[in-house]
Scaffold this motif. Sequence first.
Motif, PDB file in Angstrom:
ATOM      1  N   LEU A  37       0.811  -1.210   0.000  1.00 40.91           N
ATOM      2  CA  LEU A  37       0.000   0.000   0.000  1.00 40.91           C
ATOM      3  C   LEU A  37       0.848   1.265   0.000  1.00 40.91           C
ATOM      4  O   LEU A  37       0.348   2.347  -0.275  1.00 40.91           O
ATOM      5  CB  LEU A  37      -0.939   0.003   1.217  1.00 40.91           C
ATOM      6  N   VAL A  38       2.149   1.111   0.325  1.00 43.39           N
ATOM      7  CA  VAL A  38       3.049   2.267   0.294  1.00 43.39           C
ATOM      8  C   VAL A  38       3.097   2.875  -1.099  1.00 43.39           C
ATOM      9  O   VAL A  38       3.329   4.075  -1.272  1.00 43.39           O
ATOM     10  CB  VAL A  38       4.462   1.842   0.752  1.00 43.39           C
ATOM     11  N   ILE A  39       2.862   2.046  -2.117  1.00 38.52           N
ATOM     12  CA  ILE A  39       2.908   2.532  -3.491  1.00 38.52           C
ATOM     13  C   ILE A  39       1.860   3.618  -3.731  1.00 38.52           C
ATOM     14  O   ILE A  39       2.039   4.509  -4.572  1.00 38.52           O
ATOM     15  CB  ILE A  39       2.694   1.359  -4.469  1.00 38.52           C
ATOM     16  N   LEU A  40       0.771   3.564  -2.982  1.00 31.36           N
ATOM     17  CA  LEU A  40      -0.268   4.579  -3.140  1.00 31.36           C
ATOM     18  C   LEU A  40       0.216   5.953  -2.696  1.00 31.36           C
ATOM     19  O   LEU A  40      -0.418   6.961  -3.007  1.00 31.36           O
ATOM     20  CB  LEU A  40      -1.511   4.178  -2.338  1.00 31.36           C
ATOM     21  N   MET A  41       1.332   6.011  -1.966  1.00 37.42           N
ATOM     22  CA  MET A  41       1.904   7.301  -1.568  1.00 37.42           C
ATOM     23  C   MET A  41       2.196   8.167  -2.782  1.00 37.42           C
ATOM     24  O   MET A  41       2.066   9.392  -2.736  1.00 37.42           O
ATOM     25  CB  MET A  41       3.192   7.085  -0.776  1.00 37.42           C
ATOM     26  N   LEU A  42       2.617   7.527  -3.846  1.00 35.18           N
ATOM     27  CA  LEU A  42       2.998   8.283  -5.030  1.00 35.18           C
ATOM     28  C   LEU A  42       1.843   9.100  -5.597  1.00 35.18           C
ATOM     29  O   LEU A  42       2.032  10.152  -6.186  1.00 35.18           O
ATOM     30  CB  LEU A  42       3.517   7.326  -6.107  1.00 35.18           C
ATOM     31  N   PHE A  63      12.801   1.550  -2.957  1.00 34.38           N
ATOM     32  CA  PHE A  63      13.979   1.243  -2.156  1.00 34.38           C
ATOM     33  C   PHE A  63      13.642   1.281  -0.668  1.00 34.38           C
ATOM     34  O   PHE A  63      14.114   0.451   0.111  1.00 34.38           O
ATOM     35  CB  PHE A  63      15.111   2.219  -2.468  1.00 34.38           C
ATOM     36  N   ILE A  64      12.811   2.232  -0.282  1.00 36.80           N
ATOM     37  CA  ILE A  64      12.342   2.289   1.110  1.00 36.80           C
ATOM     38  C   ILE A  64      11.537   1.038   1.432  1.00 36.80           C
ATOM     39  O   ILE A  64      11.665   0.454   2.511  1.00 36.80           O
ATOM     40  CB  ILE A  64      11.501   3.558   1.340  1.00 36.80           C
ATOM     41  N   LEU A 139      12.531  -2.233 -11.037  1.00 35.66           N
ATOM     42  CA  LEU A 139      12.607  -3.657 -10.705  1.00 35.66           C
ATOM     43  C   LEU A 139      13.996  -4.021 -10.193  1.00 35.66           C
ATOM     44  O   LEU A 139      14.139  -4.687  -9.156  1.00 35.66           O
ATOM     45  CB  LEU A 139      12.263  -4.491 -11.941  1.00 35.66           C
ATOM     46  N   THR A 140      15.030  -3.574 -10.902  1.00 37.86           N
ATOM     47  CA  THR A 140      16.403  -3.929 -10.530  1.00 37.86           C
ATOM     48  C   THR A 140      16.798  -3.317  -9.193  1.00 37.86           C
ATOM     49  O   THR A 140      17.384  -3.992  -8.339  1.00 37.86           O
ATOM     50  CB  THR A 140      17.386  -3.464 -11.621  1.00 37.86           C
ATOM     51  N   VAL A 141      16.478  -2.047  -9.001  1.00 39.40           N
ATOM     52  CA  VAL A 141      16.809  -1.377  -7.736  1.00 39.40           C
ATOM     53  C   VAL A 141      16.094  -2.046  -6.566  1.00 39.40           C
ATOM     54  O   VAL A 141      16.672  -2.243  -5.493  1.00 39.40           O
ATOM     55  CB  VAL A 141      16.455   0.118  -7.812  1.00 39.40           C
ATOM     56  N   SER A 142      14.836  -2.416  -6.760  1.00 46.35           N
ATOM     57  CA  SER A 142      14.062  -3.032  -5.686  1.00 46.35           C
ATOM     58  C   SER A 142      14.617  -4.392  -5.296  1.00 46.35           C
ATOM     59  O   SER A 142      14.779  -4.699  -4.108  1.00 46.35           O
ATOM     60  CB  SER A 142      12.597  -3.168  -6.109  1.00 46.35           C
ATOM     61  N   VAL A 143      14.907  -5.223  -6.290  1.00 46.94           N
ATOM     62  CA  VAL A 143      15.461  -6.543  -6.005  1.00 46.94           C
ATOM     63  C   VAL A 143      16.829  -6.420  -5.342  1.00 46.94           C
ATOM     64  O   VAL A 143      17.136  -7.133  -4.378  1.00 46.94           O
ATOM     65  CB  VAL A 143      15.561  -7.371  -7.303  1.00 46.94           C
ATOM     66  N   ALA A 144      17.644  -5.494  -5.833  1.00 43.99           N
ATOM     67  CA  ALA A 144      18.961  -5.276  -5.229  1.00 43.99           C
ATOM     68  C   ALA A 144      18.818  -4.834  -3.776  1.00 43.99           C
ATOM     69  O   ALA A 144      19.552  -5.306  -2.897  1.00 43.99           O
ATOM     70  CB  ALA A 144      19.735  -4.237  -6.033  1.00 43.99           C
ATOM     71  N   GLY A 145      17.871  -3.928  -3.520  1.00 46.49           N
ATOM     72  CA  GLY A 145      17.653  -3.452  -2.159  1.00 46.49           C
ATOM     73  C   GLY A 145      17.222  -4.573  -1.227  1.00 46.49           C
ATOM     74  O   GLY A 145      17.704  -4.683  -0.094  1.00 46.49           O
ATOM     75  N   MET A 146      16.296  -5.413  -1.694  1.00 47.51           N
ATOM     76  CA  MET A 146      15.845  -6.536  -0.865  1.00 47.51           C
ATOM     77  C   MET A 146      17.000  -7.455  -0.501  1.00 47.51           C
ATOM     78  O   MET A 146      17.152  -7.868   0.661  1.00 47.51           O
ATOM     79  CB  MET A 146      14.771  -7.338  -1.609  1.00 47.51           C
ATOM     80  N   ALA A 186      15.586   4.573   4.689  1.00 48.72           N
ATOM     81  CA  ALA A 186      14.512   5.490   4.330  1.00 48.72           C
ATOM     82  C   ALA A 186      15.034   6.884   3.994  1.00 48.72           C
ATOM     83  O   ALA A 186      14.582   7.527   3.045  1.00 48.72           O
ATOM     84  CB  ALA A 186      13.503   5.579   5.477  1.00 48.72           C
ATOM     85  N   ILE A 187      15.994   7.361   4.768  1.00 52.31           N
ATOM     86  CA  ILE A 187      16.482   8.730   4.596  1.00 52.31           C
ATOM     87  C   ILE A 187      17.393   8.849   3.377  1.00 52.31           C
ATOM     88  O   ILE A 187      17.266   9.787   2.578  1.00 52.31           O
ATOM     89  CB  ILE A 187      17.224   9.191   5.868  1.00 52.31           C
ATOM     90  N   ILE A 188      18.308   7.915   3.218  1.00 50.77           N
ATOM     91  CA  ILE A 188      19.289   8.007   2.130  1.00 50.77           C
ATOM     92  C   ILE A 188      18.629   8.058   0.751  1.00 50.77           C
ATOM     93  O   ILE A 188      18.970   8.916  -0.066  1.00 50.77           O
ATOM     94  CB  ILE A 188      20.301   6.855   2.217  1.00 50.77           C
ATOM     95  N   PRO A 189      17.657   7.154   0.455  1.00 51.82           N
ATOM     96  CA  PRO A 189      17.057   7.219  -0.885  1.00 51.82           C
ATOM     97  C   PRO A 189      16.309   8.511  -1.156  1.00 51.82           C
ATOM     98  O   PRO A 189      16.296   8.996  -2.289  1.00 51.82           O
ATOM     99  CB  PRO A 189      16.119   6.003  -0.924  1.00 51.82           C
TER     100      PRO A 189
END
Length: 251
Positions: A37-42, A63-64, A139-146, A186-189
């Motif tokens: 649901l965080v995606i709805l923030m956008l 990334f967050i 997609l790549t950034v998210s998978v890398a972050g996880m 959270a802060i860095i990204p």
Amino acid sequence: DQIAGIFGSRYRPMVSRSLRYHLRCNIIRFSLISSPLVILMLRYLIPGYGEKSHLSMSIAVFFILSSANGAAMMLNLFGYDGAGIRRFAVLPIRFADALKAASLASLILRGIAFLVAFTLWVIIYRNRSLTWQAVLIVLTVSVAGMIMFNGLGLWVSIFAPKRGDFEAMWNNRLSLGANIVVIGGAIIPFWVMITVMERIPPETLSRLWWAPALFLVLCVGFYGFSLKFIDIPLRSRKEKLINLLSGASDN
């Protein structure tokens, strides 16, 4: 059991156990369900952003999500076992295998939550000139972050563990080390996002679609390194972990 089977006979029982165990934990279930649901923030919580900042904002939010999604489990892999952590010392398995299996189970659950969030993002913003480059970057950034945060979770679970309440949802607090990882994630990204929006046009950002792949390779390497060499510090802190998380140190 079928999902856990992909990790072979060595990890299958422990991964299966960890998947069941954490899916019964209230705070983990809440985190996994609410994270997409965080995606709805956008769209609804940050209505002022425009087409120019959409890609950089999406990268930051995902990334967050990769740092906060299931953090209570990812950064405290033994924290909800309580006195049950003692069983890992007597079972016919290596103590490190129990930690690694919990991390792999965490990665599976976090990955499923991410796929739901990513699908939701594509559906909602498919009409915003969503290019294949933008999709690949996010997609790549998210998978890398996880993967990176799961690697960090192995070390934090050893050096900054904290007993958690399996039944509670709101009063579970992470350790100082775990909070540093989550807050930093959270802060860095967002800081990077602001810098990117001010200095790099979205067209240039899209042309760099290949760059996150380098980040992904580094994160996979870090996670592989952590899985391989986590045994050494875990052996030296094994007794302390058992005493702390089982409550023996309180007596």
